[in-house]
Design a protein around this motif. Structure first.
Motif, PDB file in Angstrom:
ATOM      1  N   LYS A   8       0.200  79.662  38.259  1.00 43.53           N
ATOM      2  CA  LYS A   8      -0.616  80.812  37.861  1.00 43.53           C
ATOM      3  C   LYS A   8      -0.514  81.901  38.933  1.00 43.53           C
ATOM      4  CE  LYS A   8      -3.953  77.917  35.458  1.00 43.53           C
ATOM      5  NZ  LYS A   8      -4.288  76.622  35.977  1.00 43.53           N
ATOM      6  N   THR A   9      -0.736  83.121  38.522  1.00 46.52           N
ATOM      7  CA  THR A   9      -0.641  84.262  39.438  1.00 46.52           C
ATOM      8  C   THR A   9      -1.521  84.082  40.668  1.00 46.52           C
ATOM      9  OG1 THR A   9      -0.129  85.722  37.601  1.00 46.52           O
ATOM     10  CG2 THR A   9      -0.889  86.767  39.633  1.00 46.52           C
ATOM     11  N   ALA A  10      -2.760  83.656  40.480  1.00 43.81           N
ATOM     12  CA  ALA A  10      -3.678  83.490  41.615  1.00 43.81           C
ATOM     13  C   ALA A  10      -3.165  82.438  42.594  1.00 43.81           C
ATOM     14  CB  ALA A  10      -5.075  83.116  41.119  1.00 43.81           C
ATOM     15  N   GLU A  11      -2.570  81.366  42.069  1.00 43.28           N
ATOM     16  CA  GLU A  11      -2.027  80.315  42.946  1.00 43.28           C
ATOM     17  C   GLU A  11      -0.793  80.838  43.683  1.00 43.28           C
ATOM     18  OE1 GLU A  11      -3.380  76.652  40.019  1.00 43.28           O
ATOM     19  OE2 GLU A  11      -1.369  77.498  39.837  1.00 43.28           O
ATOM     20  N   GLN A  12       0.059  81.586  42.982  1.00 41.10           N
ATOM     21  CA  GLN A  12       1.241  82.161  43.622  1.00 41.10           C
ATOM     22  C   GLN A  12       0.834  83.166  44.704  1.00 41.10           C
ATOM     23  OE1 GLN A  12       3.517  83.596  40.286  1.00 41.10           O
ATOM     24  NE2 GLN A  12       4.589  81.646  40.077  1.00 41.10           N
ATOM     25  N   ALA A  13      -0.275  83.852  44.478  1.00 41.00           N
ATOM     26  CA  ALA A  13      -0.784  84.780  45.493  1.00 41.00           C
ATOM     27  C   ALA A  13      -1.075  84.037  46.794  1.00 41.00           C
ATOM     28  CB  ALA A  13      -2.033  85.499  44.985  1.00 41.00           C
ATOM     29  N   ASP A  51      -9.853  73.719  51.755  1.00 37.47           N
ATOM     30  CA  ASP A  51     -11.069  74.257  51.144  1.00 37.47           C
ATOM     31  C   ASP A  51     -10.654  75.364  50.195  1.00 37.47           C
ATOM     32  OD1 ASP A  51     -13.732  74.481  50.538  1.00 37.47           O
ATOM     33  OD2 ASP A  51     -14.246  75.606  52.343  1.00 37.47           O
ATOM     34  N   TYR A  52     -10.782  76.620  50.551  1.00 39.00           N
ATOM     35  CA  TYR A  52     -10.377  77.728  49.679  1.00 39.00           C
ATOM     36  C   TYR A  52      -9.164  78.471  50.231  1.00 39.00           C
ATOM     37  CZ  TYR A  52     -12.379  80.665  53.250  1.00 39.00           C
ATOM     38  OH  TYR A  52     -12.627  81.267  54.446  1.00 39.00           O
ATOM     39  N   LEU A  53      -8.773  78.188  51.487  1.00 46.50           N
ATOM     40  CA  LEU A  53      -7.747  78.964  52.179  1.00 46.50           C
ATOM     41  C   LEU A  53      -6.350  78.381  52.002  1.00 46.50           C
ATOM     42  CD1 LEU A  53      -7.213  81.321  54.219  1.00 46.50           C
ATOM     43  CD2 LEU A  53      -7.398  79.583  56.014  1.00 46.50           C
ATOM     44  N   PRO A  54      -5.388  79.158  51.472  1.00 48.26           N
ATOM     45  CA  PRO A  54      -3.998  78.708  51.430  1.00 48.26           C
ATOM     46  C   PRO A  54      -3.466  78.615  52.862  1.00 48.26           C
ATOM     47  CG  PRO A  54      -4.339  80.644  50.043  1.00 48.26           C
ATOM     48  CD  PRO A  54      -5.555  80.476  50.883  1.00 48.26           C
ATOM     49  N   VAL A  55      -2.884  77.461  53.226  1.00 47.17           N
ATOM     50  CA  VAL A  55      -2.446  77.271  54.607  1.00 47.17           C
ATOM     51  C   VAL A  55      -0.956  76.950  54.738  1.00 47.17           C
ATOM     52  CG1 VAL A  55      -4.755  76.588  55.360  1.00 47.17           C
ATOM     53  CG2 VAL A  55      -3.106  74.822  54.682  1.00 47.17           C
ATOM     54  N   ALA A  56      -0.297  76.612  53.619  1.00 42.32           N
ATOM     55  CA  ALA A  56       1.134  76.283  53.670  1.00 42.32           C
ATOM     56  C   ALA A  56       1.747  76.529  52.305  1.00 42.32           C
ATOM     57  CB  ALA A  56       1.344  74.836  54.084  1.00 42.32           C
ATOM     58  N   THR A  57       3.055  76.752  52.300  1.00 40.54           N
ATOM     59  CA  THR A  57       3.756  76.984  51.038  1.00 40.54           C
ATOM     60  C   THR A  57       5.223  76.602  51.147  1.00 40.54           C
ATOM     61  OG1 THR A  57       4.113  78.593  49.263  1.00 40.54           O
ATOM     62  CG2 THR A  57       4.374  79.395  51.517  1.00 40.54           C
ATOM     63  N   CYS A  58       5.834  76.451  49.974  1.00 38.64           N
ATOM     64  CA  CYS A  58       7.270  76.217  49.840  1.00 38.64           C
ATOM     65  C   CYS A  58       7.700  76.766  48.493  1.00 38.64           C
ATOM     66  CB  CYS A  58       7.579  74.718  49.916  1.00 38.64           C
ATOM     67  SG  CYS A  58       9.312  74.311  49.602  1.00 38.64           S
TER      68      CYS A  58
END
Length: 144
Positions: A8-13, A51-58
């Motif tokens: 979803k857009t919010a998750e990709q954000a 919690d609510y903060l995105p901290v890592a991605t791939c």
């Protein structure tokens, strides 16, 4: 920690947020360099949330029918050294395998090769990539 397969857009954000904070900002990478033709609404991303903060991605995208590129693997600086980078890569590999890919490919910065070697990636030192921001080497791993 929550692992999200961002569709979803919010998750990709969340993926974009981590990349802007940890890469664009830290290394002064212009947004048009950090975000390229592989960043589309259809692109697959793993996002780790504390919690609510995105901290890592791939980011994942197909190279061909058998190989997947894992890229833009980033952990916020204050979360490094806790195994989150390994977690995000393992989840991306799992998803790639479910999608039918047989080989995972990364283009590792020269100072991060050991990190990928600990997860069974093998470097091809003949595949040196000199980019605008980093020198990288292609590494591969069988997902079979």
């Amino acid at each position: 920690m929550e692992i999200i397969r961002a569709t979803k857009t919010a998750e990709q954000a969340g993926a974009y947020y981590v990349r802007i904070q940890a890469m664009a900002r830290k290394h002064q990478i212009p947004l048009n360099v950090e975000f390229d033709e592989h960043d589309t609404p259809e692109t697959k991303y793993i996002v780790i949330v504390d919690d609510y903060l995105p901290v890592a991605t791939c980011r994942l995208y197909a190279i061909d029918t058998e190989r997947v590129m894992l890229g833009r693997i980033v952990v916020l600086p204050e979360y490094r050294g806790q195994g989150i980078g390994t977690l995000v890569v393992k989840e991306a590999e799992k998803w790639a395998k479910e999608l039918g890919f047989k080989t995972s490919v990364v283009e590792s910065r020269d100072n991060k090769i050991h990190f990928y070697e600990t997860m069974d990636y093998v470097a091809d030192y003949s595949q040196k990539i000199v980019g605008e921001t980093f020198t990288c080497y292609r590494m591969e791993k069988s997902l079979l």
